[in-house]
Design a protein around this motif. Structure first.
Motif, PDB file in Angstrom:
ATOM      1  N   GLY A  70     -85.640  89.230 -18.669  1.00 25.71           N
ATOM      2  CA  GLY A  70     -84.969  88.234 -19.520  1.00 25.71           C
ATOM      3  C   GLY A  70     -85.817  87.014 -19.838  1.00 25.71           C
ATOM      4  O   GLY A  70     -85.406  86.151 -20.621  1.00 25.71           O
ATOM      5  N   GLN A  71     -86.989  86.927 -19.226  1.00 20.58           N
ATOM      6  CA  GLN A  71     -87.809  85.708 -19.395  1.00 20.58           C
ATOM      7  C   GLN A  71     -88.695  85.823 -20.634  1.00 20.58           C
ATOM      8  O   GLN A  71     -89.908  86.024 -20.525  1.00 20.58           O
ATOM      9  N   ASN A  72     -88.081  85.669 -21.810  1.00 23.74           N
ATOM     10  CA  ASN A  72     -88.845  85.893 -23.039  1.00 23.74           C
ATOM     11  C   ASN A  72     -89.789  84.748 -23.392  1.00 23.74           C
ATOM     12  O   ASN A  72     -90.526  84.821 -24.361  1.00 23.74           O
ATOM     13  N   SER A  73     -89.802  83.703 -22.579  1.00 21.69           N
ATOM     14  CA  SER A  73     -90.768  82.628 -22.815  1.00 21.69           C
ATOM     15  C   SER A  73     -92.057  82.856 -22.026  1.00 21.69           C
ATOM     16  O   SER A  73     -93.011  82.100 -22.155  1.00 21.69           O
ATOM     17  N   ARG A  74     -92.076  83.910 -21.187  1.00 20.45           N
ATOM     18  CA  ARG A  74     -93.223  84.131 -20.312  1.00 20.45           C
ATOM     19  C   ARG A  74     -94.236  85.069 -20.962  1.00 20.45           C
ATOM     20  O   ARG A  74     -93.952  85.794 -21.894  1.00 20.45           O
ATOM     21  N   GLY A  75     -95.418  85.108 -20.426  1.00 16.55           N
ATOM     22  CA  GLY A  75     -96.462  85.997 -20.908  1.00 16.55           C
ATOM     23  C   GLY A  75     -97.349  86.435 -19.776  1.00 16.55           C
ATOM     24  O   GLY A  75     -96.969  86.237 -18.626  1.00 16.55           O
ATOM     25  N   PRO A  76     -98.504  87.015 -20.036  1.00 16.52           N
ATOM     26  CA  PRO A  76     -99.104  87.190 -21.361  1.00 16.52           C
ATOM     27  C   PRO A  76     -98.424  88.313 -22.148  1.00 16.52           C
ATOM     28  O   PRO A  76     -97.818  89.194 -21.573  1.00 16.52           O
ATOM     29  N   ILE A 120    -106.300  87.088   6.126  1.00 21.13           N
ATOM     30  CA  ILE A 120    -105.884  87.731   4.863  1.00 21.13           C
ATOM     31  C   ILE A 120    -106.461  86.972   3.679  1.00 21.13           C
ATOM     32  O   ILE A 120    -106.440  85.740   3.650  1.00 21.13           O
ATOM     33  N   ASP A 121    -107.014  87.732   2.719  1.00 23.35           N
ATOM     34  CA  ASP A 121    -107.450  87.169   1.442  1.00 23.35           C
ATOM     35  C   ASP A 121    -106.707  87.890   0.332  1.00 23.35           C
ATOM     36  O   ASP A 121    -106.603  89.122   0.358  1.00 23.35           O
ATOM     37  N   THR A 122    -106.212  87.134  -0.643  1.00 15.86           N
ATOM     38  CA  THR A 122    -105.498  87.752  -1.755  1.00 15.86           C
ATOM     39  C   THR A 122    -106.066  87.273  -3.082  1.00 15.86           C
ATOM     40  O   THR A 122    -106.526  86.134  -3.203  1.00 15.86           O
ATOM     41  N   LEU A 123    -106.032  88.177  -4.068  1.00 12.05           N
ATOM     42  CA  LEU A 123    -106.418  87.842  -5.441  1.00 12.05           C
ATOM     43  C   LEU A 123    -105.230  88.174  -6.329  1.00 12.05           C
ATOM     44  O   LEU A 123    -104.568  89.198  -6.115  1.00 12.05           O
ATOM     45  N   GLY A 124    -104.955  87.331  -7.319  1.00 12.82           N
ATOM     46  CA  GLY A 124    -103.811  87.562  -8.187  1.00 12.82           C
ATOM     47  C   GLY A 124    -104.218  87.800  -9.627  1.00 12.82           C
ATOM     48  O   GLY A 124    -105.239  87.299 -10.101  1.00 12.82           O
ATOM     49  N   MET A 125    -103.420  88.597 -10.331  1.00 15.44           N
ATOM     50  CA  MET A 125    -103.595  88.816 -11.768  1.00 15.44           C
ATOM     51  C   MET A 125    -102.215  88.775 -12.411  1.00 15.44           C
ATOM     52  O   MET A 125    -101.207  88.914 -11.723  1.00 15.44           O
ATOM     53  N   LYS A 126    -102.170  88.615 -13.725  1.00 11.28           N
ATOM     54  CA  LYS A 126    -100.901  88.776 -14.454  1.00 11.28           C
ATOM     55  C   LYS A 126    -101.132  89.687 -15.648  1.00 11.28           C
ATOM     56  O   LYS A 126    -102.154  89.578 -16.328  1.00 11.28           O
ATOM     57  N   VAL A 127    -100.176  90.568 -15.880  1.00 12.21           N
ATOM     58  CA  VAL A 127    -100.297  91.543 -16.967  1.00 12.21           C
ATOM     59  C   VAL A 127     -99.010  91.539 -17.803  1.00 12.21           C
ATOM     60  O   VAL A 127     -97.964  91.085 -17.332  1.00 12.21           O
ATOM     61  N   PRO A 128     -99.090  92.076 -19.041  1.00  9.32           N
ATOM     62  CA  PRO A 128     -97.913  92.077 -19.917  1.00  9.32           C
ATOM     63  C   PRO A 128     -96.914  93.163 -19.518  1.00  9.32           C
ATOM     64  O   PRO A 128     -96.818  94.199 -20.168  1.00  9.32           O
ATOM     65  N   LEU A 149    -104.825  88.673 -17.197  1.00 14.35           N
ATOM     66  CA  LEU A 149    -105.266  87.375 -16.698  1.00 14.35           C
ATOM     67  C   LEU A 149    -105.594  87.399 -15.211  1.00 14.35           C
ATOM     68  O   LEU A 149    -104.738  87.822 -14.419  1.00 14.35           O
ATOM     69  N   PRO A 150    -106.765  86.928 -14.825  1.00 20.24           N
ATOM     70  CA  PRO A 150    -106.912  86.561 -13.421  1.00 20.24           C
ATOM     71  C   PRO A 150    -105.958  85.382 -13.203  1.00 20.24           C
ATOM     72  O   PRO A 150    -106.014  84.402 -13.956  1.00 20.24           O
ATOM     73  N   ASN A 151    -105.014  85.493 -12.273  1.00 18.53           N
ATOM     74  CA  ASN A 151    -104.018  84.406 -12.132  1.00 18.53           C
ATOM     75  C   ASN A 151    -103.491  84.377 -10.711  1.00 18.53           C
ATOM     76  O   ASN A 151    -102.798  85.307 -10.303  1.00 18.53           O
ATOM     77  N   ARG A 187     -99.585  91.252 -11.017  1.00 19.77           N
ATOM     78  CA  ARG A 187     -98.226  90.693 -11.083  1.00 19.77           C
ATOM     79  C   ARG A 187     -97.624  90.855 -12.471  1.00 19.77           C
ATOM     80  O   ARG A 187     -98.310  90.638 -13.476  1.00 19.77           O
ATOM     81  N   ARG A 188     -96.349  91.177 -12.495  1.00 19.27           N
ATOM     82  CA  ARG A 188     -95.657  91.249 -13.794  1.00 19.27           C
ATOM     83  C   ARG A 188     -95.644  89.839 -14.413  1.00 19.27           C
ATOM     84  O   ARG A 188     -95.527  88.839 -13.704  1.00 19.27           O
ATOM     85  N   GLY A 189     -95.769  89.781 -15.741  1.00 21.41           N
ATOM     86  CA  GLY A 189     -95.854  88.469 -16.387  1.00 21.41           C
ATOM     87  C   GLY A 189     -94.578  87.657 -16.264  1.00 21.41           C
ATOM     88  O   GLY A 189     -94.602  86.441 -16.132  1.00 21.41           O
ATOM     89  N   GLY A 190     -93.427  88.337 -16.329  1.00 22.62           N
ATOM     90  CA  GLY A 190     -92.125  87.661 -16.207  1.00 22.62           C
ATOM     91  C   GLY A 190     -91.061  88.692 -15.954  1.00 22.62           C
ATOM     92  O   GLY A 190     -91.323  89.900 -16.007  1.00 22.62           O
ATOM     93  N   ASP A 191     -89.854  88.225 -15.677  1.00 22.74           N
ATOM     94  CA  ASP A 191     -88.729  89.151 -15.513  1.00 22.74           C
ATOM     95  C   ASP A 191     -88.243  89.577 -16.902  1.00 22.74           C
ATOM     96  O   ASP A 191     -88.561  88.913 -17.901  1.00 22.74           O
TER      97      ASP A 191
END
Ligand SMILES: NC(=O)C1=CN([C@@H]2O[C@H](COP(=O)(O)OP(=O)(O)OC[C@H]3O[C@@H](n4cnc5c(N)ncnc54)[C@H](O)[C@@H]3O)[C@@H](O)[C@H]2O)C=CC1
Ligand SMILES: O=C(OP(=O)(O)O)[C@H](O)COP(=O)(O)O
Length: 361
Positions: free
Chosen positions: A173-179, A207-215, A184-186, A167-171
């Protein structure tokens, strides 16, 4: 004309307003904002009536040179349907306002499923929302998964879906988001919330899903493994997906090797805001091993839910069938990318995709 109000004019709200405005059977009666920021100014430039989401802040709009047509409750009273595009959790709080005016409302995927009578994906369960007062357009990731699962279930049957969502860390314009610099496993806990959310569309699906977040801010990327009930070839699955108007199977020759080039493609082709309303599935990635299907797809989080919101309006007002609504939305918004490297087209591609046999890859 269906009179639509948009409450919350951020990433999703501004796109919903433009998509509604483009439809032949709908009009935007106004948009509600909390503050007179740049989006308020561009909303006015686009010709939308501005309403104050927080009535006490009306003077701030006047100071910024923005005429306000009224407070949000006037917008709600005047609309046939409100599309609530406020941040997660605010939509549920707004429900009382919609109920008090007897105005049907659409909520977004950040709300819990129980905010609405129906969780909605046009391709998968349009009819469930016919005449409903409260509908939730499911999240970008759930929309992206549902659009693939629906045709697979219909054509082959699905035994089990396993998906890893990068998953993208934020949109943008969302400069408060990360990583900013991490992977991150998220959520760390498995399964992620996405699988249960897909089950609001397909209650009996395994259905099984796993999530991550990346910069990254560009798109989400999904790695899918679907165990089908039939032995099929990758070529057959590819052909099936190529017939879906809201799925773009990226041809090998396009040189699109990631989300960055997909976004460049959309911008070069003149898509508004660089939006990609379609799931973008890498053709080369579609492969089968017995009954196991594998593929990679990219999901533009800011825009894939937009056509779904437009269809939800027609379903709730019972003004069109699933097929007619999806076709109208696609035509007037401009959804649909042919495999032709010349780019974007609104043509019906079902006749241009040749039928092939269930041959080996
Ligand atoms: N951005 C994304 O990638 C996606 C978001 N969603 C969902 O869509 C919903 C909206 O998300 P975004 O558009 O990204 O949020 P956003 O933060 O970009 O926009 C929300 C807008 O609502 C305004 N707002 C805040 N409180 C308000 C209130 N009480 N009344 C009216 N307006 C208010 C904010 O000022 C902002 O302009 C959430 O449920 C989210 O989970 C769904 C799919 C993708
Ligand atoms: O609903 C979304 O993602 P999710 O399905 O991964 O929670 C949208 O991309 C918004 O997610 P956000 O909560 O990261 O802004």
């Amino acid at each position: 004309m269906i009179r639509v109000g948009v409450n919350g004019y951020g990433t999703i709200g501004k796109r919903v307003a433009d998509a509604v405005d483009a439809q032949p059977d709908m009009e935007v009666v106004g948009v509600a904002k909390t503050q007179p920021n740049f989006e308020a100014h561009t909303a006015v430039q686009r010709g939308y009536q501005m309403y104050a989401a927080i009535p006490e802040r009306m003077p701030l709009f006047a100071e910024a040179g923005i005429d306000v047509a009224g407070a949000v409750d006037e917008l709600v009273a005047d609309a046939d349907v409100v599309v609530d595009c406020t941040p997660s959790g605010i939509g549920a709080k707004n429900k009382e306002l919609y109920e008090s005016h007897d105005t049907p409302a659409i909520f977004q995927g950040g709300e819990d499923a129980d905010v609405a009578d129906v969780s909605f994906n046009a391709r998968s369960n349009y009819d469930a929302a016919l005449g409903a007062d409260y509908v939730r357009a499911v999240s970008c990731n759930t929309t992206g998964l549902s659009r693939i699962i629906a045709p697979l279930r219909e054509e082959y049957g699905v035994e089990k879906v396993r998906a890893t969502l990068v998953r993208r860390g934020g949109d943008p314009g969302q400069n408060s988001r990360g990583p900013i610099n991490d992977i991150l496993p998220n959520p760390i806990k498995v399964p992620s919330h996405h699988g249960p959310d897909v089950k609001t569309i397909f209650p009996d699906l395994a259905i099984d899903t796993l999530g991550m977040k990346v910069p990254a801010t560009l798109m989400h990327v999904h790695s899918l493994n679907v165990t089908l009930e039939d032995d099929v070839t990758g070529a057959h699955v590819r052909q099936l997906l190529e017939k879906e108007s809201r799925v773009y199977v990226i041809p090998e020759g396009m040189g699109i090797d990631g989300a960055g080039k997909l976004k460049d493609f959309a911008l070069d082709a003149g898509r508004p805001r660089g939006d990609l309303w379609e799931n973008c599935v890498w053709g080369e990635s579609i492969a089968t091993e017995g009954r196991d299907l594998y593929l990679f797809q990219a999901i533009h989080q800011e825009s894939d839910v937009i056509p779904e919101n437009v269809d939800a309006i027609r379903a709730m007002t019972e003004s069109a069938s699933q097929a007619d609504s999806m076709a109208t939305t696609d035509e007037y918004l401009g959804v649909g990318i042919t495999g032709d490297p010349s780019g974007f087209s609104h043509e019906d591609r079902s006749e241009t995709v040749p039928e092939t046999e269930l041959a080996d890859d």
